[in-house]
Design an enzyme around this catalytic site. Structure first.
Site, short mmCIF file in Angstrom:
data_model
loop_
_atom_site.label_atom_id
_atom_site.label_comp_id
_atom_site.label_asym_id
_atom_site.label_seq_id
_atom_site.Cartn_x
_atom_site.Cartn_y
_atom_site.Cartn_z
N TYR A 198 0.82 -1.22 0.00
CA TYR A 198 0.00 0.00 0.00
C TYR A 198 0.85 1.26 0.00
O TYR A 198 0.39 2.31 -0.41
CB TYR A 198 -0.91 0.04 1.23
N LYS A 241 3.50 -15.34 2.49
CA LYS A 241 3.68 -16.11 1.25
C LYS A 241 5.17 -16.36 1.11
O LYS A 241 5.81 -15.99 0.13
CB LYS A 241 3.09 -15.29 0.07
N ASP A 260 -2.68 -18.34 0.74
CA ASP A 260 -3.68 -19.09 -0.02
C ASP A 260 -4.31 -20.18 0.86
O ASP A 260 -5.53 -20.36 0.89
CB ASP A 260 -3.08 -19.67 -1.32
N ASP A 295 -6.00 -7.15 4.43
CA ASP A 295 -7.16 -6.52 3.82
C ASP A 295 -8.08 -7.58 3.24
O ASP A 295 -9.29 -7.61 3.50
CB ASP A 295 -6.70 -5.56 2.72
C1 IPM Z 1 -10.26 -1.32 4.25
C2 IPM Z 1 -10.55 -0.77 2.88
C3 IPM Z 1 -9.43 0.17 2.51
C4 IPM Z 1 -8.16 -0.63 2.43
C5 IPM Z 1 -9.62 0.97 1.20
C6 IPM Z 1 -10.95 1.66 1.14
C7 IPM Z 1 -8.49 1.95 0.98
O1 IPM Z 1 -10.74 -1.78 1.96
O2 IPM Z 1 -10.14 -0.53 5.21
O3 IPM Z 1 -10.16 -2.54 4.39
O4 IPM Z 1 -7.88 -1.28 1.42
O5 IPM Z 1 -7.42 -0.61 3.42
MN MN Z 2 -10.74 -3.80 2.84
#
Ligand code: IPM
Ligand code: MN
Length: 363
Positions: A143, A192, A224, A248
């Site tokens: 990210y 992974k 996975d 996530d």
């Molecule tokens: C979450 C959401 C966010 C992320 C997005 C909206 C940026 O999916 O908080 O899980 O990917 O972290």
């Molecule tokens: Mn999310």
């Protein structure tokens, strides 16, 4: 009797409705226990783009830093989907996480017994119960790694980079081990490591940190396989720790097996003494916005997490958790957790505000 300063970010879509519901519950807690929650509202997400041209105005960041905790509804919506990546509403979330140093995202997934029929798993598996917590690393990984577009050997290409430092893995591992220590003392680390170098580092560091927690049983799963085991043996998990992207993805899966993503709260925390941010795991659900149809319970349970983790109000947090259980046990359901098989006299369908009022009244 305390006085607490809370930054509230309603955001977009169903965000304002569920936030409104949570504030009713918070006001009721204040009344019942003699606290004052001074809530100040700030703009972030699409609504901020429309009002100021940017998803995360500096005043919002300052307002959050100036508070003891942040309550956030949701951001995003189709009307802002065509904006370039760095100007989308989601940037506000990523910007807040990074500006407030919120490296640990705690996402409990609990199957409430009255909602067992909303669980999409086999009834024999659902009957064994689900009570697990995801600890997702929130300010690193792919990210926040280098990304961009460039000309590659096959023509134009795009790239994102997964990277983790030893320090980042150590601190999230310690958060996860400590949490496991306060629960059933089992930790699953997701990676992974059979393919990715960053995962091999992750696993090495988690194993090293494990020496500080000899009383916690540690298992490692490839991501996975973890996605499969979560639906095969959800009752065997206690705490799971994962990097930003794996966390996530898997936390949405964990949400769904508890019946509805509309039930899942989250806490994002950083260094001790700095404000944490509390938000439901569900997004802005634009299709439900303005219809009083959204489930406010994830937002209300996030408010309970705020009381417990940022304001040290354990009793008050427990009162909210109990009120939610009571209202579910009494048969009240928003549409997302309604059991289509049940008769209308067993269950009562309610909207966002009525559900919030019921929880507030049960405190
Ligand atoms: C979450 C959401 C966010 C992320 C997005 C909206 C940026 O999916 O908080 O899980 O990917 O972290
Ligand atoms: Mn999310």
């Amino acid at each position: 009797m305390g006085k607490f300063k809370i930054a509230v970010i309603p955001g977009d879509g169903i965000g304002p409705e569920v936030t409104n519901g949570a504030r009713k519950v918070l006001d009721r807690v204040g009344e019942a226990y003699g606290h004052t929650f001074a809530c100040e509202e700030w703009l972030a997400g699409g609504i901020a783009i429309d009002a100021t041209g940017e998803p995360l105005p500096p005043a919002t960041v300052a307002g959050c830093r100036n508070s003891q905790a942040v309550l956030l509804g949701a951001v995003g919506g189709p009307q802002w989907d065509r904006l370039p990546g760095d100007r989308r509403p989601e940037r506000a979330l990523l910007g807040l996480r990074s500006a407030l140093g919120l490296f640990a995202n705690i996402r409990p997934a609990v199957l409430y017994p009255p909602l067992a029929s909303a669980c999409p798993l086999h009834p024999l598996i659902a009957a064994r119960g689900i009570d697990l917590v995801f600890v997702r690393e929130l300010t690193g990984g792919i990210y926040f790694g280098a990304s961009g577009r460039r000309d590659g050997s096959l023509g134009p290409e795009a790239y994102d980079t997964e990277r983790y430092s030893v320090m980042e893995v150590e601190r999230i591992a310690r958060t996860a081990f400590s949490l496991a220590r306060s629960r059933k003392r089992r930790l699953t680390s997701v990676d992974k490591a059979n393919v990715l170098e960053s995962s091999r580092l992750w696993r090495e560091v988690v194993i090293r940190v494990a020496a500080e927690y000899p009383d916690v049983a540690l298992e490692h799963l490839y991501v996975d396989n973890a996605s499969m085991q979560l639906i095969r043996r959800p009752d065997t998990f206690d705490v799971l720790v994962a990097g930003n992207l794996f966390g996530d993805i898997l936390s949405d899966e964990a949400a769904m097996i508890t019946g509805s993503i509309g039930m899942l709260p989250s806490a994002s925390t950083g260094a001790p003494g700095t404000p944490g941010m509390y938000e439901p795991v569900h997004g802005s659900a634009p299709d439900l916005a303005g219809k009083d149809a959204a489930n406010p319970l994830a937002m209300i349970l996030s408010t309970a997490m705020m009381l417990r983790l940022s304001l040290q109000l354990d009793r008050e947090a427990a009162a909210i958790d109990e009120a939610v259980s009571k209202v579910l046990l009494a048969g009240y359901r928003t549409s997302d957790i309604m059991d289509p098989q049940a008769g209308e006299h067993d269950l009562k369908r309610v909207g966002t505000q009525e559900m919030s009022d019921l929880v507030a009244a049960a405190i």
